[in-house]
Design a protein around this motif. Sequence first.
Motif, mmCIF file in Angstrom:
data_model
loop_
_atom_site.group_PDB
_atom_site.id
_atom_site.type_symbol
_atom_site.label_atom_id
_atom_site.label_comp_id
_atom_site.label_asym_id
_atom_site.label_seq_id
_atom_site.Cartn_x
_atom_site.Cartn_y
_atom_site.Cartn_z
ATOM 1 N N LYS A 75 -6.834 -20.600 9.948
ATOM 2 C CA LYS A 75 -5.385 -20.778 10.016
ATOM 3 C C LYS A 75 -4.706 -19.416 10.115
ATOM 4 O O LYS A 75 -5.132 -18.453 9.472
ATOM 5 C CB LYS A 75 -4.882 -21.518 8.762
ATOM 6 C CG LYS A 75 -3.383 -21.771 8.729
ATOM 7 C CD LYS A 75 -2.985 -22.508 7.443
ATOM 8 C CE LYS A 75 -1.485 -22.774 7.401
ATOM 9 N NZ LYS A 75 -1.100 -23.481 6.154
ATOM 10 N N ILE A 76 -3.663 -19.346 10.941
ATOM 11 C CA ILE A 76 -2.847 -18.136 11.037
ATOM 12 C C ILE A 76 -1.679 -18.272 10.073
ATOM 13 O O ILE A 76 -0.942 -19.269 10.102
ATOM 14 C CB ILE A 76 -2.344 -17.924 12.474
ATOM 15 C CG1 ILE A 76 -3.535 -17.686 13.409
ATOM 16 C CG2 ILE A 76 -1.375 -16.756 12.544
ATOM 17 C CD1 ILE A 76 -3.166 -17.612 14.878
ATOM 18 N N LEU A 77 -1.524 -17.304 9.190
ATOM 19 C CA LEU A 77 -0.471 -17.342 8.175
ATOM 20 C C LEU A 77 0.767 -16.636 8.716
ATOM 21 O O LEU A 77 0.684 -15.540 9.285
ATOM 22 C CB LEU A 77 -0.955 -16.670 6.894
ATOM 23 C CG LEU A 77 -2.295 -17.180 6.349
ATOM 24 C CD1 LEU A 77 -2.690 -16.400 5.104
ATOM 25 C CD2 LEU A 77 -2.223 -18.673 6.061
ATOM 26 N N THR A 78 1.916 -17.271 8.535
ATOM 27 C CA THR A 78 3.157 -16.728 9.099
ATOM 28 C C THR A 78 4.267 -16.686 8.064
ATOM 29 O O THR A 78 4.223 -17.380 7.048
ATOM 30 C CB THR A 78 3.631 -17.572 10.304
ATOM 31 O OG1 THR A 78 3.920 -18.921 9.862
ATOM 32 C CG2 THR A 78 2.568 -17.630 11.381
ATOM 33 N N ASP A 79 5.256 -15.872 8.356
ATOM 34 C CA ASP A 79 6.484 -15.798 7.562
ATOM 35 C C ASP A 79 7.624 -15.566 8.533
ATOM 36 O O ASP A 79 7.649 -14.561 9.248
ATOM 37 C CB ASP A 79 6.410 -14.661 6.540
ATOM 38 C CG ASP A 79 7.657 -14.573 5.672
ATOM 39 O OD1 ASP A 79 8.355 -15.599 5.535
ATOM 40 O OD2 ASP A 79 7.943 -13.471 5.163
ATOM 41 N N ASP A 80 8.564 -16.511 8.571
ATOM 42 C CA ASP A 80 9.692 -16.428 9.501
ATOM 43 C C ASP A 80 9.184 -16.297 10.941
ATOM 44 O O ASP A 80 9.685 -15.493 11.730
ATOM 45 C CB ASP A 80 10.598 -15.245 9.138
ATOM 46 C CG ASP A 80 11.953 -15.329 9.839
ATOM 47 O OD1 ASP A 80 12.356 -16.442 10.220
ATOM 48 O OD2 ASP A 80 12.589 -14.271 10.005
ATOM 49 N N ASP A 81 8.165 -17.100 11.275
ATOM 50 C CA ASP A 81 7.607 -17.184 12.626
ATOM 51 C C ASP A 81 6.913 -15.907 13.072
ATOM 52 O O ASP A 81 6.739 -15.671 14.259
ATOM 53 C CB ASP A 81 8.681 -17.578 13.646
ATOM 54 C CG ASP A 81 8.073 -18.100 14.945
ATOM 55 O OD1 ASP A 81 7.011 -18.736 14.887
ATOM 56 O OD2 ASP A 81 8.654 -17.847 16.019
ATOM 57 N N ARG A 82 6.490 -15.085 12.129
ATOM 58 C CA ARG A 82 5.717 -13.898 12.474
ATOM 59 C C ARG A 82 4.429 -13.879 11.656
ATOM 60 O O ARG A 82 4.393 -14.322 10.504
ATOM 61 C CB ARG A 82 6.503 -12.603 12.244
ATOM 62 C CG ARG A 82 7.670 -12.412 13.200
ATOM 63 C CD ARG A 82 8.147 -10.967 13.187
ATOM 64 N NE ARG A 82 7.121 -10.053 13.663
ATOM 65 C CZ ARG A 82 6.909 -9.787 14.951
ATOM 66 N NH1 ARG A 82 7.626 -10.380 15.889
ATOM 67 N NH2 ARG A 82 5.973 -8.922 15.300
ATOM 68 N N VAL A 83 3.380 -13.379 12.276
ATOM 69 C CA VAL A 83 2.071 -13.338 11.613
ATOM 70 C C VAL A 83 2.088 -12.366 10.442
ATOM 71 O O VAL A 83 2.604 -11.248 10.550
ATOM 72 C CB VAL A 83 0.980 -12.911 12.624
ATOM 73 C CG1 VAL A 83 -0.342 -12.672 11.908
ATOM 74 C CG2 VAL A 83 0.813 -13.957 13.704
ATOM 75 N N ILE A 84 1.506 -12.798 9.323
ATOM 76 C CA ILE A 84 1.330 -11.896 8.179
ATOM 77 C C ILE A 84 -0.134 -11.835 7.745
ATOM 78 O O ILE A 84 -0.514 -10.968 6.961
ATOM 79 C CB ILE A 84 2.198 -12.320 6.978
ATOM 80 C CG1 ILE A 84 1.857 -13.739 6.533
ATOM 81 C CG2 ILE A 84 3.683 -12.181 7.314
ATOM 82 C CD1 ILE A 84 2.551 -14.152 5.242
ATOM 83 N N GLY A 85 -0.951 -12.751 8.257
ATOM 84 C CA GLY A 85 -2.357 -12.742 7.884
ATOM 85 C C GLY A 85 -3.113 -13.859 8.567
ATOM 86 O O GLY A 85 -2.546 -14.653 9.328
ATOM 87 N N ILE A 86 -4.407 -13.923 8.294
ATOM 88 C CA ILE A 86 -5.233 -14.969 8.876
ATOM 89 C C ILE A 86 -6.252 -15.432 7.835
ATOM 90 O O ILE A 86 -6.878 -14.628 7.150
ATOM 91 C CB ILE A 86 -5.938 -14.472 10.161
ATOM 92 C CG1 ILE A 86 -6.722 -15.597 10.824
ATOM 93 C CG2 ILE A 86 -6.825 -13.249 9.892
ATOM 94 C CD1 ILE A 86 -7.165 -15.281 12.237
ATOM 95 N N LEU A 87 -6.359 -16.749 7.682
ATOM 96 C CA LEU A 87 -7.312 -17.361 6.759
ATOM 97 C C LEU A 87 -8.614 -17.616 7.507
ATOM 98 O O LEU A 87 -8.613 -18.234 8.579
ATOM 99 C CB LEU A 87 -6.748 -18.673 6.215
ATOM 100 C CG LEU A 87 -7.678 -19.508 5.321
ATOM 101 C CD1 LEU A 87 -7.998 -18.767 4.028
ATOM 102 C CD2 LEU A 87 -7.059 -20.867 5.026
#
Length: 224
Positions: free
Chosen positions: A160-172
């Motif tokens: 899963k790609i982790l996002t905040d306000d439609d921007r990437v912050i990390g990847i699971l």
Amino acid sequence: SEPGGMMRYGIPSYRLPNYILKQEIDNILRLGIELECNVKVGVNIPMDQLTREYDSVFLGVGAQIGTSIGLPGEDAQNVFTGVDFLNQVNSGKYVELGRDVVVIGGGNTAMDCARVAKRLGANVSVFYRRTRMEMPAITAEIDEAMEERIMFRYHTNPVKILTDDDRVIGILCVQMELKEPDASGRARPVPIGGSESVYPADTIIMATGQAVDYDGIEIHKLDN
């Protein structure tokens, strides 16, 4: 807008300098070949018009659409397919990568994306679900990427790609173990339960495959 196809817009200039490609194309055009750029079949000219006006039509459109693996969050702003990322860079567009870039994949396109991102100043990691032995990329490309201090994380599969306000912050990601070969002949990766980890990322580049864009092109099977 310029000829060359994937050699012009998909191959990094450090591997194939544009001036060399242009010289080769100019030599071909001097044979008496007419070239029209910025023409899209199905938009600027119908396919049936081409088949009426010419005795033969050859389609050499290449595989210029990047494919993804359907990860949740891959529609975020700073997620690219491999060919789209290389296209934007080769077109002279500014691509804001941030500090940490994750490239998913183990082929030559993945190596190109990783090495281009490194040249743009990012910290780059390549995530691949098998080992180096199974990577389809050219051995020299992998070696040179390592020499450029690109990080390789094997047995690592994105979930899963982790996002905040439609921007990437990390990847699971989950760790994988290799089992008996699959249909491709390579060892089959299987998830290890409870091995999930989160890695920081500002940009994700998914170099996981390419497809042909047939939009506007009708394929006619000829009996001969």
